[in-house]
Design a protein around this motif. Structure first.
Motif, PDB file in Angstrom:
ATOM      1  N   LEU A 246      11.336 -25.476  89.979  1.00 16.26           N
ATOM      2  CA  LEU A 246      11.157 -26.917  90.106  1.00 16.26           C
ATOM      3  C   LEU A 246      11.596 -27.448  91.461  1.00 16.26           C
ATOM      4  N   LEU A 247      12.758 -26.972  91.930  1.00 18.75           N
ATOM      5  CA  LEU A 247      13.351 -27.545  93.138  1.00 18.75           C
ATOM      6  C   LEU A 247      13.111 -26.713  94.390  1.00 18.75           C
ATOM      7  N   GLY A 248      12.753 -25.444  94.208  1.00 18.72           N
ATOM      8  CA  GLY A 248      12.547 -24.571  95.354  1.00 18.72           C
ATOM      9  C   GLY A 248      11.099 -24.174  95.549  1.00 18.72           C
ATOM     10  N   ASN A 249      10.572 -23.441  94.594  1.00 15.99           N
ATOM     11  CA  ASN A 249       9.232 -22.889  94.736  1.00 15.99           C
ATOM     12  C   ASN A 249       8.164 -23.971  94.842  1.00 15.99           C
ATOM     13  N   ALA A 250       8.386 -25.113  94.191  1.00 15.78           N
ATOM     14  CA  ALA A 250       7.375 -26.171  94.185  1.00 15.78           C
ATOM     15  C   ALA A 250       7.123 -26.752  95.568  1.00 15.78           C
ATOM     16  N   PRO A 253       7.092 -24.363 102.196  1.00 19.22           N
ATOM     17  CA  PRO A 253       8.287 -23.718 102.747  1.00 19.22           C
ATOM     18  C   PRO A 253       9.362 -24.697 103.222  1.00 19.22           C
ATOM     19  N   VAL A 254       9.272 -25.983 102.804  1.00 20.85           N
ATOM     20  CA  VAL A 254      10.200 -27.001 103.330  1.00 20.85           C
ATOM     21  C   VAL A 254      11.274 -27.363 102.309  1.00 20.85           C
ATOM     22  N   SER A 255      11.474 -26.518 101.304  1.00 21.91           N
ATOM     23  CA  SER A 255      12.376 -26.843 100.201  1.00 21.91           C
ATOM     24  C   SER A 255      13.798 -27.147 100.650  1.00 21.91           C
ATOM     25  N   LEU A 256      14.270 -26.461 101.692  1.00 18.14           N
ATOM     26  CA  LEU A 256      15.672 -26.587 102.089  1.00 18.14           C
ATOM     27  C   LEU A 256      15.906 -27.619 103.191  1.00 18.14           C
ATOM     28  N   LEU A 257      14.851 -28.209 103.737  1.00 17.00           N
ATOM     29  CA  LEU A 257      15.040 -29.186 104.814  1.00 17.00           C
ATOM     30  C   LEU A 257      15.912 -30.370 104.394  1.00 17.00           C
ATOM     31  N   VAL A 302       7.086 -38.801  97.329  1.00 16.43           N
ATOM     32  CA  VAL A 302       8.442 -39.100  97.798  1.00 16.43           C
ATOM     33  C   VAL A 302       8.991 -37.937  98.608  1.00 16.43           C
ATOM     34  N   VAL A 303       8.761 -36.719  98.145  1.00 17.96           N
ATOM     35  CA  VAL A 303       9.281 -35.546  98.851  1.00 17.96           C
ATOM     36  C   VAL A 303       8.676 -35.445 100.248  1.00 17.96           C
ATOM     37  N   TYR A 304       7.371 -35.612 100.366  1.00 19.97           N
ATOM     38  CA  TYR A 304       6.753 -35.473 101.683  1.00 19.97           C
ATOM     39  C   TYR A 304       6.960 -36.707 102.553  1.00 19.97           C
ATOM     40  N   LEU A 305       7.254 -37.846 101.939  1.00 17.78           N
ATOM     41  CA  LEU A 305       7.736 -38.980 102.722  1.00 17.78           C
ATOM     42  C   LEU A 305       9.076 -38.637 103.363  1.00 17.78           C
ATOM     43  N   LEU A 306       9.974 -38.051 102.565  1.00 16.71           N
ATOM     44  CA  LEU A 306      11.261 -37.613 103.114  1.00 16.71           C
ATOM     45  C   LEU A 306      11.065 -36.553 104.190  1.00 16.71           C
ATOM     46  N   ILE A 307      10.174 -35.603 103.956  1.00 17.30           N
ATOM     47  CA  ILE A 307       9.912 -34.563 104.956  1.00 17.30           C
ATOM     48  C   ILE A 307       9.390 -35.190 106.241  1.00 17.30           C
ATOM     49  N   ALA A 308       8.509 -36.178 106.135  1.00 16.56           N
ATOM     50  CA  ALA A 308       8.007 -36.860 107.331  1.00 16.56           C
ATOM     51  C   ALA A 308       9.139 -37.559 108.077  1.00 16.56           C
ATOM     52  N   VAL A 309      10.043 -38.171 107.332  1.00 17.51           N
ATOM     53  CA  VAL A 309      11.212 -38.820 107.943  1.00 17.51           C
ATOM     54  C   VAL A 309      12.067 -37.801 108.680  1.00 17.51           C
ATOM     55  N   LEU A 310      12.289 -36.634 108.066  1.00 13.20           N
ATOM     56  CA  LEU A 310      13.104 -35.599 108.699  1.00 13.20           C
ATOM     57  C   LEU A 310      12.405 -35.028 109.930  1.00 13.20           C
ATOM     58  N   ILE A 311      11.087 -34.885 109.866  1.00 10.36           N
ATOM     59  CA  ILE A 311      10.334 -34.438 111.042  1.00 10.36           C
ATOM     60  C   ILE A 311      10.504 -35.442 112.172  1.00 10.36           C
ATOM     61  N   LEU A 358      12.164 -19.153 105.249  1.00  7.76           N
ATOM     62  CA  LEU A 358      13.250 -18.708 106.120  1.00  7.76           C
ATOM     63  C   LEU A 358      13.008 -19.163 107.551  1.00  7.76           C
ATOM     64  N   CYS A 359      11.786 -19.024 108.032  1.00 10.47           N
ATOM     65  CA  CYS A 359      11.460 -19.463 109.408  1.00 10.47           C
ATOM     66  C   CYS A 359      11.700 -20.958 109.576  1.00 10.47           C
ATOM     67  N   VAL A 360      11.243 -21.746 108.617  1.00  5.93           N
ATOM     68  CA  VAL A 360      11.407 -23.196 108.695  1.00  5.93           C
ATOM     69  C   VAL A 360      12.880 -23.575 108.643  1.00  5.93           C
ATOM     70  N   THR A 361      13.625 -22.940 107.758  1.00  7.20           N
ATOM     71  CA  THR A 361      15.042 -23.276 107.594  1.00  7.20           C
ATOM     72  C   THR A 361      15.849 -22.889 108.829  1.00  7.20           C
ATOM     73  N   LEU A 362      15.582 -21.721 109.383  1.00  6.06           N
ATOM     74  CA  LEU A 362      16.303 -21.297 110.590  1.00  6.06           C
ATOM     75  C   LEU A 362      15.973 -22.207 111.763  1.00  6.06           C
ATOM     76  N   ALA A 363      14.708 -22.602 111.868  1.00  5.09           N
ATOM     77  CA  ALA A 363      14.321 -23.528 112.941  1.00  5.09           C
ATOM     78  C   ALA A 363      15.027 -24.864 112.776  1.00  5.09           C
TER      79      ALA A 363
END
Length: 388
Positions: A246-250, A253-257, A302-311, A358-363
């Motif tokens: 639910l919280l990771g695989n869904a 690759p941006v689950s941990l951002l 909501v999740v991709y709104l947050l991802i856009a904010v973090l980007i 892993l690549c996204v999280t390390l970056a």
């Protein structure tokens, strides 16, 4: 001249988004609906509804019997049902992507951040790809479209539009009911309850009437009600695998951002707690079924709104980071179960998905280490939407 340049640049972004989405729709392929086990999936019930249109059949199990919106539209088209479903699904998928992009721009976010976040959604094999592949799940895409429009109408206090879309969505999937408490939370948070509470209530009444009327007037041949579905699926709450999916695989690759940039995440939700309630209710709704990642799909906006904010806040530069995010998202879109070119083994799916994450999280960690520290006092200036 600057305005013209901005419009041209925005048009190029939109064209790129549509081209990439069309390419991904091709790559996600189509469900082999004529053979088992797929022939007896949910699509079996939806095709029964379509076959009966323009009449309404009472020979379908609940809850499918009440989800008329998509199947009924497909049944009205003068096409074979599979062609009708696929045409409507492709149209709905493109509309959803365009609406998502423009929704993100209203916060405001810059076009590059909104574009990249929307592309990451398109590359999500669970939330977007599955609904394109299983094109008989038209209700799912229509429901996502309705939720995007409802959130926009809510934040703009456009109650006639809210009423129309809420009524349409009530004829699709039950998920739309979460907008009742979310709307109340928004009005309380923005201190608008006294001024707009009556208008909000009136906007909800047509949708509630549609929801109840379908359940009172449309017959069915058994199946499980909402409480029975909850009782059957709730034990998955105790399984660690459930929470990982639910919280990771869904959201690979941006689950941990959101965890990497936790200060910005907290600042974002501190500014709009109603969106946090929205996510919490979507999470609760997943315990009415077993398709964990698919049931998290309404959380995407909501999740991709947050991802856009973090980007925008942390990953806007250098440009190579954005290419890395896009490349990782594309790599994670492939898997062995669905797609026009499925991977040869599940292990390759796991390797690509986890490697991309892993690549996204390390970056992100590298960026966090070299970027200036954002204090709580300055986060509101950096995180779009906090002062809305």
């Amino acid at each position: 001249m600057k305005r013209v340049n901005r419009q041209l640049r925005s048009s190029r972004y939109l064209l790129l988004l549509l081209l990439v989405t069309a390419g991904m729709i091709f790559l996600y392929g189509q469900i082999p609906y004529g053979r088992e086990p797929y022939a007896s999936w949910d699509l079996y019930h939806y095709r029964q509804i379509s076959a009966a249109a323009p009449a309404i059949t009472d020979a379908v199990q609940q809850p499918f019997a009440f989800r008329l919106l998509g199947p009924y539209l497909a049944g009205l088209l003068p096409l074979p049902d599979a062609a009708a479903y696929y045409l409507l699904t492709v149209t709905a998928a493109l509309a959803l992507v365009v609406l998502t992009y423009f929704f993100l721009l209203t916060w405001p976010l810059t076009p590059p951040a909104a574009l990249l976040a929307t592309l990451l959604f398109v590359f999500n094999k669970h939330l977007f790809g599955f609904n394109v592949w299983d094109f008989f799940a038209l209700n799912d895409l229509l429901s996502l479209i309705c939720l995007v429009v409802l959130l926009w109408a809510l934040t703009r206090l456009r109650w006639p539009l809210f009423a129309l879309i809420f009524a349409l969505a009530a004829a699709g999937r039950e998920t739309v009911l979460i907008m009742l408490p979310v709307t109340l939370a928004f009005l309380i948070e923005r201190r608008l309850l006294a001024a707009h509470g009556r208008a909000a209530l009136l906007a909800m009444l047509p949708g509630l009437a549609v929801f109840l009327a379908l359940r009172l007037l449309v017959g069915h041949t058994g199946g499980l009600g909402l409480l029975e579905q909850l009782a059957r699926a709730a034990p998955k709450l105790l399984l660690p695998e459930t929470w990982l999916r639910l919280l990771g695989n869904a959201f690979l690759p941006v689950s941990l951002l959101p965890l990497v940039f936790w200060r910005s995440t907290l600042a974002f939700f501190r500014g709009q707690r109603y969106l946090l309630l929205y996510l919490a209710l979507i999470l609760v709704s997943t315990f009415f079924g077993f398709d964990n990642e698919r049931l998290m799909a309404p959380a995407f906006i909501v999740v991709y709104l947050l991802i856009a904010v973090l980007i925008e806040t942390h990953l806007a530069a250098p440009v190579g980071l954005r290419w890395l995010l896009a490349g990782a998202g594309f790599a994670a879109s492939f898997q062995h179960l669905i797609g026009r070119f499925p991977l040869p083994s599940p292990w390759l799916t796991y390797a690509l998905s986890l490697g991309a994450m892993l690549c996204v999280t390390l970056a992100a960690l590298w960026t966090l280490r070299r970027s200036p520290h954002l204090t709580p006092a300055t986060l509101a200036l950096h995180v779009p939407g906090l002062n809305r």
